[in-house]
Write a protein that holds these residues in place. Structure first.
Motif: not given
Length: 116
Positions: A36-37, A48-51, A69-71
């Motif tokens: 997410x940006x 913002x965050x990445x996974x 963050x989760x996937x």
């Protein structure tokens, strides 16, 4: 081609919570990064965050301890749980998909507004 469909976002009071979700479809690679940006008015887009595939994560310093963050690899989805939201978190949030095979794709964005 990869399509990204975002959901969530909206208006919340300071200290509140929101959850963003993004579903990827199309030519999904076996290895990819999702994240997410965000882009606030008059400011550049920022991470913002990445996974990553192995569930390792990166967070912007400004959201550490507040956002998670989760996937779900089976569903090709990524979620961003945002807690203790602050007015400074107000921005358009964009889902991002990136792989060495398919390239990079962006969602159309969802507005998050933190205001009393």
């Amino acid at each position: 081609q990869v399509q990204l469909v975002e959901s969530g976002g909206g208006l919340v009071q300071p200290g509140g919570s929101l959850r963003l979700s993004c579903a990827a479809s199309g030519s999904i690679s076996r290895s990819y990064i999702m994240g997410w940006y965000r882009q606030a008015l008059g400011k550049p887009r920022e991470l913002v965050a990445r996974i990553f595939n192995a569930d390792s994560t990166n967070y912007a310093d400004s959201v550490k301890g507040r956002f998670t963050i989760s996937r779900d690899n089976a569903k090709n989805t990524v979620s961003l749980q945002m807690n203790r939201l602050e007015p400074e978190d107000t921005a358009i949030y964009y889902c991002n998909y990136r792989s060495s095979v398919a390239g990079e794709y962006w969602g159309q964005g969802t507005q998050v507004t933190v205001s009393s």
